[in-house]
Scaffold this motif. Structure first.
Motif, PDB file in Angstrom:
ATOM      1  N   SER A  17       0.836  -1.204   0.000  1.00 49.43           N
ATOM      2  CA  SER A  17       0.000   0.000   0.000  1.00 49.43           C
ATOM      3  C   SER A  17       0.870   1.253   0.000  1.00 49.43           C
ATOM      4  O   SER A  17       1.769   1.402   0.835  1.00 49.43           O
ATOM      5  CB  SER A  17      -0.919   0.005   1.218  1.00 49.43           C
ATOM      6  N   ASN A  19       1.104   5.579  -1.933  1.00 50.80           N
ATOM      7  CA  ASN A  19       0.486   6.586  -2.790  1.00 50.80           C
ATOM      8  C   ASN A  19       1.036   6.442  -4.199  1.00 50.80           C
ATOM      9  O   ASN A  19       2.249   6.279  -4.379  1.00 50.80           O
ATOM     10  CB  ASN A  19       0.782   7.993  -2.266  1.00 50.80           C
ATOM     11  N   ALA A 248     -10.429   8.404  -1.160  1.00 53.50           N
ATOM     12  CA  ALA A 248      -9.136   9.033  -0.888  1.00 53.50           C
ATOM     13  C   ALA A 248      -9.380  10.292  -0.064  1.00 53.50           C
ATOM     14  O   ALA A 248      -9.879  11.291  -0.584  1.00 53.50           O
ATOM     15  CB  ALA A 248      -8.421   9.374  -2.190  1.00 53.50           C
ATOM     16  N   MET A 250      -8.220  13.385   1.260  1.00 57.76           N
ATOM     17  CA  MET A 250      -7.112  14.301   1.005  1.00 57.76           C
ATOM     18  C   MET A 250      -7.584  15.742   1.260  1.00 57.76           C
ATOM     19  O   MET A 250      -7.653  16.574   0.352  1.00 57.76           O
ATOM     20  CB  MET A 250      -6.615  14.130  -0.437  1.00 57.76           C
ATOM     21  N   ASN A 440       0.983  -0.466  -8.415  1.00 59.36           N
ATOM     22  CA  ASN A 440       2.331  -0.580  -7.855  1.00 59.36           C
ATOM     23  C   ASN A 440       3.291  -1.199  -8.865  1.00 59.36           C
ATOM     24  O   ASN A 440       4.452  -0.785  -8.971  1.00 59.36           O
ATOM     25  CB  ASN A 440       2.301  -1.441  -6.599  1.00 59.36           C
ATOM     26  N   ALA A 454       4.442  12.445  -3.166  1.00 55.23           N
ATOM     27  CA  ALA A 454       3.550  11.299  -3.035  1.00 55.23           C
ATOM     28  C   ALA A 454       2.160  11.703  -2.560  1.00 55.23           C
ATOM     29  O   ALA A 454       1.158  11.075  -2.935  1.00 55.23           O
ATOM     30  CB  ALA A 454       4.154  10.283  -2.056  1.00 55.23           C
ATOM     31  N   GLU A 455       2.064  12.777  -1.753  1.00 54.85           N
ATOM     32  CA  GLU A 455       0.757  13.149  -1.212  1.00 54.85           C
ATOM     33  C   GLU A 455      -0.183  13.694  -2.286  1.00 54.85           C
ATOM     34  O   GLU A 455      -1.367  13.892  -2.025  1.00 54.85           O
ATOM     35  CB  GLU A 455       0.912  14.177  -0.082  1.00 54.85           C
ATOM     36  N   ARG A 456       0.329  13.900  -3.494  1.00 54.37           N
ATOM     37  CA  ARG A 456      -0.534  14.340  -4.596  1.00 54.37           C
ATOM     38  C   ARG A 456      -1.344  13.180  -5.156  1.00 54.37           C
ATOM     39  O   ARG A 456      -2.255  13.402  -5.941  1.00 54.37           O
ATOM     40  CB  ARG A 456       0.316  14.959  -5.709  1.00 54.37           C
ATOM     41  N   PHE A 457      -0.997  11.956  -4.784  1.00 51.72           N
ATOM     42  CA  PHE A 457      -1.674  10.790  -5.318  1.00 51.72           C
ATOM     43  C   PHE A 457      -2.491  10.092  -4.229  1.00 51.72           C
ATOM     44  O   PHE A 457      -2.202  10.204  -3.042  1.00 51.72           O
ATOM     45  CB  PHE A 457      -0.651   9.783  -5.876  1.00 51.72           C
ATOM     46  N   SER A 458      -3.485   9.321  -4.669  1.00 49.27           N
ATOM     47  CA  SER A 458      -4.278   8.524  -3.741  1.00 49.27           C
ATOM     48  C   SER A 458      -3.531   7.243  -3.386  1.00 49.27           C
ATOM     49  O   SER A 458      -2.546   6.876  -4.026  1.00 49.27           O
ATOM     50  CB  SER A 458      -5.627   8.184  -4.383  1.00 49.27           C
ATOM     51  N   ARG A 459      -4.039   6.540  -2.364  1.00 46.77           N
ATOM     52  CA  ARG A 459      -3.459   5.259  -1.977  1.00 46.77           C
ATOM     53  C   ARG A 459      -3.777   4.210  -3.036  1.00 46.77           C
ATOM     54  O   ARG A 459      -4.841   4.214  -3.638  1.00 46.77           O
ATOM     55  CB  ARG A 459      -4.000   4.781  -0.638  1.00 46.77           C
ATOM     56  N   THR A 460      -2.843   3.310  -3.248  1.00 46.90           N
ATOM     57  CA  THR A 460      -3.072   2.247  -4.239  1.00 46.90           C
ATOM     58  C   THR A 460      -4.039   1.199  -3.723  1.00 46.90           C
ATOM     59  O   THR A 460      -4.604   0.433  -4.501  1.00 46.90           O
ATOM     60  CB  THR A 460      -1.744   1.571  -4.618  1.00 46.90           C
TER      61      THR A 460
END
Length: 461
Positions: A17, A19, A248, A250, A440, A454-460
């Protein structure tokens, strides 16, 4: 062992898991440049070789009568319906400007209205927009094209659905998210079951070829028990496709999410339990797990395309139309023409000023390099068709794959050891346990990822 047991490995989901991008494009929108030269776009549109590919048209209608607290889309919450009129006039002018750049003999095989809420428009306004589109572009016949629209059942009666079918739309995507009234209150989207039933029933009766429904897991107050009831209800409606997204959270990017109680969000363990529930219920009901958050009936075009290795991704997600040039209309819309990605001004004043001045509203973009094109093809094959054949890549890009991607292949060893991928001398195959982690796997081949926040993306997961 069930299909869900094979797909769902909680130990691996927890391990990997992270981002990461959803790869509706490569490079992602974070690589778009504000100093992009829009002449690159015009030259790509005029390229004689481009005439061999079909066109795809995307229209962004940003208006929503009521804002959903979870939403991260580019939207304008308003109850003032008159705001649609000047915006549509601007889109009609934009259609004229874009049509001047393209050979309009090129057929359109894909069209999509997104938002916001496209059904914010009146029936007459919908007719006018479709008529303007057909005045300047040649849409393929109904049985050859994919013409879809996003629907909010709170904003669409059975008469609306009949009207949309008459306009030429043949695919419907509707948001539900959750049927539980407590969850609906928490996300500010109160949507009685009857509204969803009416829309799906009208779509079936009107001859829509496919109905897709969006659900979200990980919302405030969701439990395994409550979401099981939502899934059972949804399965009784039998949509052709289901997209079950992981929410997500955020709030640093989307201020409206601050309206929700973060303490009511499911824990990471509860999210995994919800994801397992989704996998179990949908695969047991006969849906094919396409990848990421998408499921489709075996008879649906999406599942058939994946089986035939013709599935693709574009800025709207999975697509069965692989080689189209995409023209974006409206504020914040994104286009892809040849080796160029572009995005319109995100704000309505900026968009209106450009169009009112007789020019396209392009404000950001990127021209792909040879390396971008190579990696785009690799990521697309892995994300869509779950297999990468080295000889196909080598023939298309004149590289020796094991040499050019030796570091990436080395990083894949951990994925191999965990049973997520299998590698032979000439291919990489995404194994069933790797489907939920395909983002991933694709990230291994992303040259830009290390330099992106990385915080610009959602969790995988």
């Amino acid at each position: 062992m069930t299909t869900a047991d094979i797909l769902f490995r909680p130990d691996l989901l927890a391990k990997y898991s992270a981002n990461g991008p959803r790869y509706t494009s490569y490079p992602t929108a974070l690589q778009f440049r504000d100093d992009f030269d829009s002449e690159h776009y015009a030259r790509a549109a005029a390229d004689p070789g481009a005439a061999e590919t079909d066109l795809s048209l995307y229209f962004h209608i940003p208006f929503c009568d009521t804002v959903c607290f979870y939403c991260g889309c580019n939207k304008v919450a308003t109850k003032n319906r008159s705001r649609a009129k000047p915006y549509l006039e601007q889109i009609r002018r934009e259609i004229e400007l874009q049509a001047q750049l393209f050979d309009t003999a090129r057929p359109v095989s894909q069209l999509h209205w997104g938002g916001g809420t496209p059904t914010f428009l009146s029936l007459d306004q919908m007719s006018e927009l479709m008529a303007a589109t057909r005045d300047h572009f040649r849409l393929r016949p109904d049985n050859e094209g994919e013409y879809s629209i996003e629907i909010d059942p709170r904003e669409a009666s059975a008469d609306t659905i009949v009207h949309l079918r008459a306009l030429g739309f043949n695919r419907l995507s509707l948001g539900v998210q959750d049927f539980d009234p407590i969850v609906q209150q928490a996300i500010n989207r109160v949507q009685p079951l009857e509204l969803t039933e009416d829309v799906i029933g009208a779509a079936r009766a009107s001859g829509f070829q496919s109905v897709s429904v969006d659900l979200i897991y990980g919302l405030p107050h969701q439990t395994v028990g409550s979401f099981a009831r939502t899934l059972d209800t949804m399965l009784s409606l039998a949509p052709d496709r289901l997209s079950v997204f992981g929410y997500a959270h955020m709030p640093h990017l989307f201020k409206m999410q601050r309206q929700m109680d973060a303490a009511a969000l499911p824990s990471p363990q509860e999210r995994l339990a919800l994801l397992r529930l989704v996998t179990e219920r949908l695969t047991a009901a006969g849906y094919v797990y396409i990848g990421m958050d998408h499921f489709a009936l075996p008879t649906d075009e999406l599942a058939r395309a994946q089986a035939q290795r013709t599935l693709h991704r574009n800025f709207q997600g999975y697509s069965t139309r692989a080689d189209c040039d995409l023209i974006g209309f409206g504020a914040s819309s994104i286009g892809k023409v040849g080796d160029v990605y572009v995005q319109n001004a995100k704000d309505l004043p900026g968009y209106a000023a450009a169009i009112g001045g007789g020019r396209l509203a392009l404000t950001r973009g990127v021209r792909l390099t040879a390396d971008d094109r190579l990696r785009r093809d690799i990521i697309t094959e892995l994300m869509c068709n779950l297999e990468l054949r080295f000889d196909e890549v080598e023939a298309a890009h004149c590289v020796h794959f094991p040499t050019a991607f030796a570091p990436e292949l080395e990083r894949l060893r951990e994925f191999e050891k965990d049973g997520l991928v299998a590698r032979s001398t000439n291919r990489i195959e995404v194994l069933p346990a790797g489907r939920m982690l395909v983002r991933n796997i694709a990230m291994v081949f992303d040259r830009y990822l290390g330099a992106q926040r990385a915080e610009r993306f959602s969790r995988t997961v």
